[in-house]
Design an enzyme around this catalytic site. Structure first.
Site, PDB file in Angstrom:
ATOM      1  N   LYS A 152       5.584   3.479   3.862  1.00  0.00           N
ATOM      2  CA  LYS A 152       5.884   4.054   2.545  1.00  0.00           C
ATOM      3  C   LYS A 152       5.757   5.577   2.607  1.00  0.00           C
ATOM      4  CE  LYS A 152       4.116   0.277  -0.383  1.00  0.00           C
ATOM      5  NZ  LYS A 152       5.368  -0.004  -1.119  1.00  0.00           N
ATOM      6  N   ARG A 212       5.994 -11.284  -0.451  1.00  0.00           N
ATOM      7  CA  ARG A 212       6.695 -12.576  -0.450  1.00  0.00           C
ATOM      8  C   ARG A 212       6.384 -13.367   0.806  1.00  0.00           C
ATOM      9  NH1 ARG A 212      12.250  -9.348  -1.095  1.00  0.00           N
ATOM     10  NH2 ARG A 212      10.736  -7.941  -2.043  1.00  0.00           N
TER      11      ARG A 212
END
Ligand code: BES
Ligand code: MG
Ligand code: ZN
Length: 500
Positions: free
Chosen positions: A279, A353
């Site tokens: 990130k 996920r």
């Protein structure tokens, strides 16, 4: 803080300050306000006549009671709650929260809060107490200088003429719920270094032994045995071992005819750097709260153990860090989930996920027939819904409706996004069964479409709380920082299911 309930009339309340509910455009010459006006020596009428306070939601007016009046309390806080016709439990919670935050800042030590009843008196008391607890949480745990040290010693929730038993019970329930929401917020607020997967497992063990839940924590060796290649792929880059926390509440007399098992599954990424798909640095410190879903499960289970509903509940929290290293999973790698499905990793930052996939599969293995998962899953949900609504998606419309309705009852907003099967095309892989990213479009939906692959055969709903789990600004009834979103909704769902 000592918390009590009272049915006394306002002139009998022996506290430093009274905090009173006022509706928008409410008149000082009738009903409750008329009584208060008389006892306060005309103060209420004077304030309303001057139009400096109109009972708008969140509005407050503060007075010292000097001179001629019949109240024991020496200070009065009027708290606006908006239209009487819109008065809901959320208003009760915000009213009590606004009252205690505002009076604490004025160094008041004992407070009587007077919400008007919204429905049942016991529930109103519970909601007010819970709202006060939530309001008094502060995120500045590690500040050592210039720390605000003002504390309230005594809080009395007053509902005139209410049933004594219902009030006492309400105070008890409100404290359990409020403390458990704050438990979740405390975990979410902790720096990554102090809230590793091992720390989360430790907290889970503590609540299990304190309140009576069964607990199991799978280490990486057991995850290996279960074939949880998806969860493990996220943990590869970190030196902190992943943990899969299982908490189970079983009622003293389990329902005999009922094979249903409701499970809560929450994402516990204790720090999300993005992994190899690193990130940007800006705001990365906030990624300590990427375990909020898991903390929500722990907080809800902590309350459930004390509230003792008649139905069993399973809580599952897959916990790991997501870090880059020489061992980390790379974009292009293919991993195999517990169900046997193969997943091409496109972006290692879509890790939530991946861990939920195996956690949902494991919940099913443990007998879950109904799963609500919750996760700070996508930045896209903030683009879609901001910090007002959390997203809800799933395969069981009745369950989704239940979540939305329960949320409305406790003042937490959920907005349904669609999950048509066409979206699943976006996660087809050229090399494996599916891939973990579905492109730029509909990011929150394709994340849910990924989870759906692991939720076949059960009733399933997913909450994306990435936009609502952290408040960037303080509110009159809540500090900035972790919000505790969804804990109260989950508890309300359990409560509603218990009544069926
Ligand atoms: N933890 C983030 C989601 C997130 C973003 C939570 C902002 C709270 C605030 C998640 O793991 C993530 O990074 N998701 C990616 C998915 C993308 C790579 C498909 C995102 O939203 O950018
Ligand atoms: Mg590791
Ligand atoms: Zn991520």
């Amino acid at each position: 803080m000592q918390v009590e309930a009272s049915r006394a009339s306002i002139d009998e309340l022996d506290v430093q300050a009274l905090a009173v509910t006022v509706f928008k455009s409410e008149k000082a010459d009738e009903g409750f306000l008329r009584n208060l006006d008389e006892l306060s020596g005309g103060l209420v009428r004077s304030a309303l006549d001057a139009e400096e306070f109109g009972g708008k939601e969140g509005e407050t007016a503060y007075f010292h009671l000097v001179g001629n009046n019949k109240l024991k309390a020496r200070r009065l806080l009027l708290v606006g709650v908006g239209e009487a016709s819109d008065y809901k439990p959320a208003n009760v919670s915000h009213m009590a929260g606004t009252a205690v935050r505002s009076l604490r800042s004025k160094n008041v030590k004992s407070i009587a809060v007077l919400p008007r009843a919204s429905g049942d008196a016991g529930e109103t008391a519970a909601t007010a107490v819970q709202g006060a607890y939530i309001a008094l949480f502060d995120p500045d745990k590690y500040r050592t200088v210039e720390k605000e040290e003002k504390k309230i010693d005594r809080l009395v929730v007053v509902i005139e003429g209410a049933d004594e038993g219902a009030l006492q019970q309400g105070v008890k329930v409100g404290a359990i719920v409020g403390e458990s929401v704050n438990f979740t917020r405390d975990l979410a607020n902790e720096p990554g270094a102090y809230m590793t997967p091992t720390d989360m497992a430790e907290r889970a063990r503590e609540i299990a032994s304190e309140f009576g839940l069964s607990v199991d924590v799978l280490d990486e060796a057991r995850m290996e045995q279960e074939g949880m290649g998806s969860l493990l792929s996220v943990a590869r880059g970190s030196d902190e071992p992943a943990k899969l926390i299982i908490l189970k509440y079983t009622p003293a007399t389990p329902p005999s005819d009922n094979k249903e098992l409701l499970a809560f599954v929450g994402k516990g990424v204790t720090f999300d750097s993005g992994g190899i798909s690193l990130k940007p640095g800006e705001n990365m410190e906030l990624m300590k709260y990427d375990m909020t879903g898991g903390a929500t499960v722990l907080g809800a289970m902590r309350a459930i153990a004390q509230l003792k509903p008649p139905i069993p509940i399973l809580g599952v929290a897959p916990c790991t860090e997501n870090l880059p290293s020489g061992k980390a999973t790379k974009p292009g790698d293919v991993v195999k989930a517990m169900t046997g499905k193969t997943i091409e990793i496109i972006n290692t930052d879509a890790e939530g996920r991946l861990i939920l996939a195996d956690a949902i599969a494991y919940a099913k293995k443990l007998g879950a027939t109904k799963v609500i998962d919750m996760a700070t899953l996508t930045g896209a949900v903030s683009v879609a819904l901001g910090d007002v609504n959390a997203a809800v998606l799933g395969t069981d419309q009745a369950l989704i409706d239940e979540i939305i309705a329960a949320g409305r009852e406790v003042g937490e907003k959920f907005w349904q996004l669609p999950l048509d099967k066409e979206y699943s095309k976006q996660i087809k892989s050229d090399i494996a069964d599916i891939k973990n990213v579905g492109g730029r479009k509909a990011g929150t939906i394709t994340a849910a479409a990924f989870l759906k692959e692991f939720a076949d055969g059960i009733s399933w709903a997913h909450l994306d709380i990435a936009g609502t789990a952290w408040g960037d600004d303080a509110k009159p009834y809540r500090s900035k920082g972790p919000t505790g979103i969804a804990v109260r909704t989950l508890l309300r769902i359990v409560d509603r299911a218990s009544r069926k």
